[in-house]
Design a protein around this motif. Structure first.
Motif, PDB file in Angstrom:
ATOM      1  N   PHE A   1      -5.339   4.056   5.886  1.00 35.58           N
ATOM      2  CA  PHE A   1      -5.558   2.644   5.181  1.00 35.58           C
ATOM      3  C   PHE A   1      -6.303   1.752   6.296  1.00 35.58           C
ATOM      4  CE2 PHE A   1      -1.881   4.276   2.880  1.00 35.58           C
ATOM      5  CZ  PHE A   1      -2.587   3.988   1.498  1.00 35.58           C
TER       6      PHE A   1
ATOM      7  N   SER B   1     -10.068   0.100  -3.637  1.00 35.27           N
ATOM      8  CA  SER B   1      -8.656  -0.556  -4.190  1.00 35.27           C
ATOM      9  C   SER B   1      -8.838  -0.552  -5.420  1.00 35.27           C
ATOM     10  CB  SER B   1      -8.445  -1.803  -3.814  1.00 35.27           C
ATOM     11  OG  SER B   1      -9.208  -2.695  -3.817  1.00 35.27           O
TER      12      SER B   1
ATOM     13  N   TYR C   1      -7.556   2.785  -8.113  1.00 35.75           N
ATOM     14  CA  TYR C   1      -6.358   2.947  -8.661  1.00 35.75           C
ATOM     15  C   TYR C   1      -6.107   2.859 -10.078  1.00 35.75           C
ATOM     16  CZ  TYR C   1      -1.294   2.375  -8.849  1.00 35.75           C
ATOM     17  OH  TYR C   1       0.043   2.370  -9.164  1.00 35.75           O
TER      18      TYR C   1
ATOM     19  N   TYR D   1      -2.529   2.874  -4.011  1.00 36.74           N
ATOM     20  CA  TYR D   1      -2.680   1.601  -4.255  1.00 36.74           C
ATOM     21  C   TYR D   1      -2.566   0.852  -2.707  1.00 36.74           C
ATOM     22  CZ  TYR D   1       2.603   1.568  -3.267  1.00 36.74           C
ATOM     23  OH  TYR D   1       3.653   1.607  -2.845  1.00 36.74           O
ATOM     24  N   MET D   2      -3.572  -0.365  -3.014  1.00 37.30           N
ATOM     25  CA  MET D   2      -3.697  -0.999  -1.616  1.00 37.30           C
ATOM     26  C   MET D   2      -4.101  -2.485  -2.104  1.00 37.30           C
ATOM     27  SD  MET D   2      -6.862   0.958  -0.600  1.00 37.30           S
ATOM     28  CE  MET D   2      -6.541   2.593  -1.818  1.00 37.30           C
TER      29      MET D   2
ATOM     30  N   ARG E   1       0.880  -1.017   0.040  1.00 39.16           N
ATOM     31  CA  ARG E   1       0.100   0.053  -0.122  1.00 39.16           C
ATOM     32  C   ARG E   1       0.883   1.135   0.061  1.00 39.16           C
ATOM     33  NH1 ARG E   1       0.138  -2.345   4.586  1.00 39.16           N
ATOM     34  NH2 ARG E   1      -1.931  -3.736   4.207  1.00 39.16           N
TER      35      ARG E   1
ATOM     36  N   GLU F   1      -8.909  -3.762   1.419  1.00 44.09           N
ATOM     37  CA  GLU F   1      -8.402  -2.397   1.980  1.00 44.09           C
ATOM     38  C   GLU F   1      -9.249  -1.427   1.429  1.00 44.09           C
ATOM     39  OE1 GLU F   1      -4.019  -3.657   3.582  1.00 44.09           O
ATOM     40  OE2 GLU F   1      -4.350  -2.399   1.842  1.00 44.09           O
TER      41      GLU F   1
END
Length: 169
Positions: free
Chosen positions: A145, A108, A111, A76-77, A4, A81
């Motif tokens: 997050f 997510s 992204y 980004y993750m 992330r 999440e």
């Protein structure tokens, strides 16, 4: 392997954008900065009577629409999440700025979406008596997050096809 984090979107690469950072060792949130100077107009700018008339008529008056503040950042993750966007505690108290949606949710799959590359924006409404100028580089909110859980009967209806607000049906 990337777990992330944050990146600068392509159109802001040459604009001196700072990646979000935590202010202290125990801070939960990453501070986001405004990517450009933006004026957040007072909802009272057109006058109290006009504002109340617009609300009663259920019209979306220009002075009542939230203002989007670009950050130049994408996140980004992991699949399970999300990034929760929250207001700075000083914004409502000192500047009458509230996050119009209360809490922002960056999924997510936002992204690198095809519409806006996952550009994270904060939406504010100014309940103060005067317009507020947010300067480039000024801290405007925080991102945290978080994991989320799925129901046993979890089903989804579609895949993301766009950017900001694209999952609205």
């Amino acid at each position: 392997m990337k777990l992330r984090g944050f990146e600068i979107i392509t159109s802001y690469k040459e604009k001196s954008i700072t990646l979000p950072q935590r202010a202290t060792h125990h801070a939960a949130g990453y501070d986001f900065e405004a990517a450009e100077e933006i004026v957040v107009p007072s909802i009272w700018k057109a006058g109290v009577i006009d504002g109340v008339k617009a609300l009663l008529a259920k019209e979306t008056a220009k002075q009542l629409k939230p203002t989007l503040i670009p950050t130049g950042i994408k996140a980004y993750m992991g699949e399970d999440e999300y990034l929760q966007l929250t207001n700075r505690s000083s914004n409502p108290l000192k500047r009458f700025l509230v996050l119009t949606n209360g809490v922002g949710v960056i999924d997510s799959d936002y992204y690198d979406n095809p519409d806006n590359e996952g550009h994270i924006m904060f939406q504010f409404t100014n309940f103060g008596p005067t317009d507020v100028v947010i300067k480039k580089g000024e801290r405007i909110g925080q991102g945290i997050f978080l994991p989320f859980l799925k129901a046993d009967q979890d089903t989804t209806t579609a895949s993301r096809t766009g950017g900001f607000g694209s999952s609205n049906q």
